[in-house]
Write a protein that holds these residues in place. Sequence first.
Motif, PDB file in Angstrom:
ATOM      1  N   ASP A 163      -0.813   1.515  -7.139  1.00 49.12           N
ATOM      2  CA  ASP A 163      -1.658   0.855  -6.131  1.00 49.12           C
ATOM      3  C   ASP A 163      -1.888   1.777  -4.941  1.00 49.12           C
ATOM      4  O   ASP A 163      -3.013   1.899  -4.435  1.00 49.12           O
ATOM      5  CB  ASP A 163      -1.004  -0.438  -5.647  1.00 49.12           C
ATOM      6  N   GLN A 200       3.147  -3.566  -3.158  1.00 45.67           N
ATOM      7  CA  GLN A 200       2.173  -2.565  -3.597  1.00 45.67           C
ATOM      8  C   GLN A 200       2.900  -1.499  -4.409  1.00 45.67           C
ATOM      9  O   GLN A 200       3.863  -0.887  -3.949  1.00 45.67           O
ATOM     10  CB  GLN A 200       1.481  -1.946  -2.383  1.00 45.67           C
ATOM     11  N   LYS A 228      -0.394 -11.794  -4.342  1.00 45.64           N
ATOM     12  CA  LYS A 228      -0.628 -10.416  -3.903  1.00 45.64           C
ATOM     13  C   LYS A 228       0.049 -10.287  -2.556  1.00 45.64           C
ATOM     14  O   LYS A 228      -0.322 -10.967  -1.609  1.00 45.64           O
ATOM     15  CB  LYS A 228      -2.123 -10.121  -3.773  1.00 45.64           C
ATOM     16  N   TYR A 288      -8.349  -0.395  -0.218  1.00 46.58           N
ATOM     17  CA  TYR A 288      -6.995  -0.922  -0.364  1.00 46.58           C
ATOM     18  C   TYR A 288      -6.861  -1.644  -1.697  1.00 46.58           C
ATOM     19  O   TYR A 288      -7.662  -2.509  -2.041  1.00 46.58           O
ATOM     20  CB  TYR A 288      -6.657  -1.873   0.780  1.00 46.58           C
ATOM     21  N   HIS A 306      -4.113  -3.646  -4.371  1.00 47.73           N
ATOM     22  CA  HIS A 306      -2.818  -4.327  -4.426  1.00 47.73           C
ATOM     23  C   HIS A 306      -2.815  -5.252  -5.640  1.00 47.73           C
ATOM     24  O   HIS A 306      -3.553  -6.237  -5.690  1.00 47.73           O
ATOM     25  CB  HIS A 306      -2.597  -5.154  -3.149  1.00 47.73           C
TER      26      HIS A 306
END
Length: 362
Positions: free
Chosen positions: A332, A328, A63, A342, A344
Amino acid sequence: MKKILLSVAVCLACYSQSNAQGCVAIRSNGMMSCSMEHPRKEAESKWQLNVAHRYFKSFRHFKGDEEQKERLEQNTEVINWQHSLDVSLIRHFNTRWSMSVGLPLLANERSSLYEHGRTERHNTNSAGIGDARVTAYRWMLDPQKASKGNLQLGLGVKLPTGNYNYKDTFYNVGRDGGEEVRPVDQSIQLGDGGVGAITEVNGYYLLGSNFSAYGNVYYLFNPRGENGTRTFRETLSPLRANESITSVPDQYMVRLGVSHSFTGKLHGVVASVGARMEGVPVEDVFGSSKGFRRPGYVQSVEPGVSYQINKLNFFATVPVAFKRDRLQSVTDKEVTTQTGNYTHGDAAFSDYAVNVGFSLKL
């Protein structure tokens, strides 16, 4: 000078396909048309055959640029095994102009838990031809006068000859928890379903003492937005409704490095080392960027070696990744805005890839 000119071998002749290095679906872009010799010598043979095989296994999840090591510890990682055999036929019209026609043959296998109800690990497969390419090339400087280096531009078209809706059996996801035939994941689809514009810049410069510098820049413009292939990602989460159909993304690759040609008993051998970066952008330059894609890039150190004997040139490169970054995506970002949390997504990458092949003057 002839010995020095051999030093462009790996940088140009070993320019092999960029095929996906994992879940980030970087598809085959073939081999550039030039061989290991000066354009004047290259044009003496009107036809040239390039064949390159590429293999890798992706299994490390990221990620951003942070590895999700718990995926391996929990045995939840997605594993892709991918083979591609890229065949290109080049026609040299003169010392400056050439044309390449290429077609990849692909065989892919994907192992996962989440695609099969998250309770059992199963495999899906795909095999067949990929997307064809037709590219014209021109050396920008007159090879009769440019003895130390040259720049080549390429412009072509990618055709959607590969199946972009390849299907296989998925388990524990059908009616009453049974089997269901669905499209395989984007990373192992044989094509992307779009007509794309290929742009390339390739070049070399002789540094002296049997050393040379090389560079390749490749960008594929894919203006089509979505290709109609369903992903079923909306069944994983309602927030993923925008990813229910597969995107047709742009892709790119950049290579820079140096090579050295050997003399004496090692005459014909050329070794190189360089840096390589390939990826899929978050948004396309032209057209819509809607649908499902895993944007990201891989940065690698790329050693290579080639050996030429008469009209045959063998080569091998092994790009070893030192940075992997799953960016991202558009969805996302939209989910982050909608929920305030958030978001991701992740993607699996390989540690290295193996490229081997040969170039034959006909």
